[in-house]
Design a protein around this motif. Structure first.
Motif, PDB file in Angstrom:
ATOM      1  N   ALA A   7       0.839  -1.206   0.000  1.00  0.00           N
ATOM      2  CA  ALA A   7       0.000   0.000   0.000  1.00  0.00           C
ATOM      3  C   ALA A   7       0.870   1.250   0.000  1.00  0.00           C
ATOM      4  O   ALA A   7       0.588   2.218  -0.719  1.00  0.00           O
ATOM      5  CB  ALA A   7      -0.934  -0.010   1.202  1.00  0.00           C
ATOM      6  N   ARG A   8       1.915   1.250   0.788  1.00  0.00           N
ATOM      7  CA  ARG A   8       2.815   2.414   0.853  1.00  0.00           C
ATOM      8  C   ARG A   8       3.511   2.634  -0.483  1.00  0.00           C
ATOM      9  O   ARG A   8       3.668   3.777  -0.931  1.00  0.00           O
ATOM     10  CB  ARG A   8       3.849   2.219   1.972  1.00  0.00           C
ATOM     11  CG  ARG A   8       4.774   3.372   2.159  1.00  0.00           C
ATOM     12  CD  ARG A   8       4.064   4.613   2.645  1.00  0.00           C
ATOM     13  NE  ARG A   8       5.034   5.678   2.848  1.00  0.00           N
ATOM     14  CZ  ARG A   8       4.846   6.929   2.517  1.00  0.00           C
ATOM     15  NH1 ARG A   8       3.695   7.310   2.006  1.00  0.00           N
ATOM     16  NH2 ARG A   8       5.782   7.820   2.707  1.00  0.00           N
ATOM     17  N   ILE A   9       3.933   1.558  -1.117  1.00  0.00           N
ATOM     18  CA  ILE A   9       4.574   1.668  -2.431  1.00  0.00           C
ATOM     19  C   ILE A   9       3.602   2.263  -3.439  1.00  0.00           C
ATOM     20  O   ILE A   9       3.966   3.129  -4.238  1.00  0.00           O
ATOM     21  CB  ILE A   9       5.100   0.293  -2.896  1.00  0.00           C
ATOM     22  CG1 ILE A   9       6.329  -0.093  -2.062  1.00  0.00           C
ATOM     23  CG2 ILE A   9       5.431   0.295  -4.379  1.00  0.00           C
ATOM     24  CD1 ILE A   9       6.783  -1.520  -2.258  1.00  0.00           C
ATOM     25  N   ASP A  10       2.338   1.816  -3.401  1.00  0.00           N
ATOM     26  CA  ASP A  10       1.330   2.366  -4.310  1.00  0.00           C
ATOM     27  C   ASP A  10       1.141   3.868  -4.073  1.00  0.00           C
ATOM     28  O   ASP A  10       1.019   4.642  -5.026  1.00  0.00           O
ATOM     29  CB  ASP A  10      -0.003   1.626  -4.148  1.00  0.00           C
ATOM     30  CG  ASP A  10       0.059   0.196  -4.663  1.00  0.00           C
ATOM     31  OD1 ASP A  10       0.982  -0.116  -5.450  1.00  0.00           O
ATOM     32  OD2 ASP A  10      -0.812  -0.602  -4.281  1.00  0.00           O
ATOM     33  N   GLU A  11       1.116   4.276  -2.795  1.00  0.00           N
ATOM     34  CA  GLU A  11       0.985   5.703  -2.478  1.00  0.00           C
ATOM     35  C   GLU A  11       2.167   6.489  -3.033  1.00  0.00           C
ATOM     36  O   GLU A  11       1.996   7.563  -3.619  1.00  0.00           O
ATOM     37  CB  GLU A  11       0.945   5.910  -0.960  1.00  0.00           C
ATOM     38  CG  GLU A  11      -0.313   5.434  -0.287  1.00  0.00           C
ATOM     39  CD  GLU A  11      -0.212   5.506   1.237  1.00  0.00           C
ATOM     40  OE1 GLU A  11       0.739   6.143   1.743  1.00  0.00           O
ATOM     41  OE2 GLU A  11      -1.072   4.932   1.898  1.00  0.00           O
ATOM     42  N   LEU A  12       3.352   5.951  -2.854  1.00  0.00           N
ATOM     43  CA  LEU A  12       4.550   6.650  -3.328  1.00  0.00           C
ATOM     44  C   LEU A  12       4.584   6.732  -4.851  1.00  0.00           C
ATOM     45  O   LEU A  12       4.983   7.758  -5.414  1.00  0.00           O
ATOM     46  CB  LEU A  12       5.811   5.966  -2.787  1.00  0.00           C
ATOM     47  CG  LEU A  12       6.018   6.086  -1.271  1.00  0.00           C
ATOM     48  CD1 LEU A  12       7.187   5.212  -0.828  1.00  0.00           C
ATOM     49  CD2 LEU A  12       6.237   7.523  -0.870  1.00  0.00           C
ATOM     50  N   LEU A  13       4.170   5.675  -5.517  1.00  0.00           N
ATOM     51  CA  LEU A  13       4.140   5.698  -6.985  1.00  0.00           C
ATOM     52  C   LEU A  13       3.132   6.735  -7.490  1.00  0.00           C
ATOM     53  O   LEU A  13       3.389   7.436  -8.479  1.00  0.00           O
ATOM     54  CB  LEU A  13       3.816   4.312  -7.536  1.00  0.00           C
ATOM     55  CG  LEU A  13       4.932   3.278  -7.407  1.00  0.00           C
ATOM     56  CD1 LEU A  13       4.440   1.900  -7.851  1.00  0.00           C
ATOM     57  CD2 LEU A  13       6.155   3.687  -8.200  1.00  0.00           C
ATOM     58  N   ALA A  14       1.983   6.840  -6.813  1.00  0.00           N
ATOM     59  CA  ALA A  14       0.996   7.852  -7.196  1.00  0.00           C
ATOM     60  C   ALA A  14       1.574   9.256  -6.994  1.00  0.00           C
ATOM     61  O   ALA A  14       1.394  10.143  -7.837  1.00  0.00           O
ATOM     62  CB  ALA A  14      -0.285   7.674  -6.383  1.00  0.00           C
TER      63      ALA A  14
END
Length: 113
Positions: free
Chosen positions: A58-65
C-alpha cells in the motif's frame, strides 16, 4: 601424566552432565511439544509477514501515485518556464527596439534647429 588423564576424565563427566541438561536426552513428548511450538511460531511469523507485505505494498502504491503527480507538476512547470523565457526574450527585443527608436528620435530632434 596422571593429572592429564584425570583432567580428561573430569571433562568427559562434565560433558555428559551438560549433554543431559541440554536436552540431548529429551523425551518424544517434549520433542513433539517443541515441534508444535515452532510450527505455531512459524505460522504467526508468516501472518505477520503477510500483514507487513500488505502495508508495504500500500505504501509503495501511495509513493508511486505521488511520483506520478510530481512528474506531471514538474512537466507543467517546465512548460511554463519555457513560455516565460520566450516572453522575456520578446520583451527584451521590444525594449531594445524602443531604445533604438528613442535614440533615433533624439538624434533627429537634436539635428533640427
Amino acid at each position: 601424566m596422571r593429572e592429564h588423564i584425570e583432567a580428561a576424565m573430569k571433562g568427559q563427566a562434565k560433558a555428559e552432565r551438560r549433554k543431559g541438561q541440554g536436552g540431548a536426552n529429551a523425551s518424544a513428548a517434549s520433542l513433539a511439544t517443541d515441534l508444535t511450538l515452532v510450527r505455531e511460531e512459524n505460522k504467526a511469523g508468516a501472518q505477520l509477514g503477510q500483514a507487513r507485505t500488505r502495508d508495504l505494498t500500500a505504501r509503495i502504491d501511495e509513493l508511486l501515485a505521488a511520483v506520478g503527480r510530481l512528474t506531471l507538476e514538474r512537466d507543467e512547470i517546465r512548460a511554463e518556464r519555457a513560455e516565460l523565457k520566450a516572453k522575456l526574450a520578446e520583451t527584451e527585443d521590444d525594449l531594445a527596439a524602443a531604445r533604438e527608436a528613442g535614440r533615433r528620435m533624439l538624434r533627429h530632434v537634436n539635428r533640427t534647429p
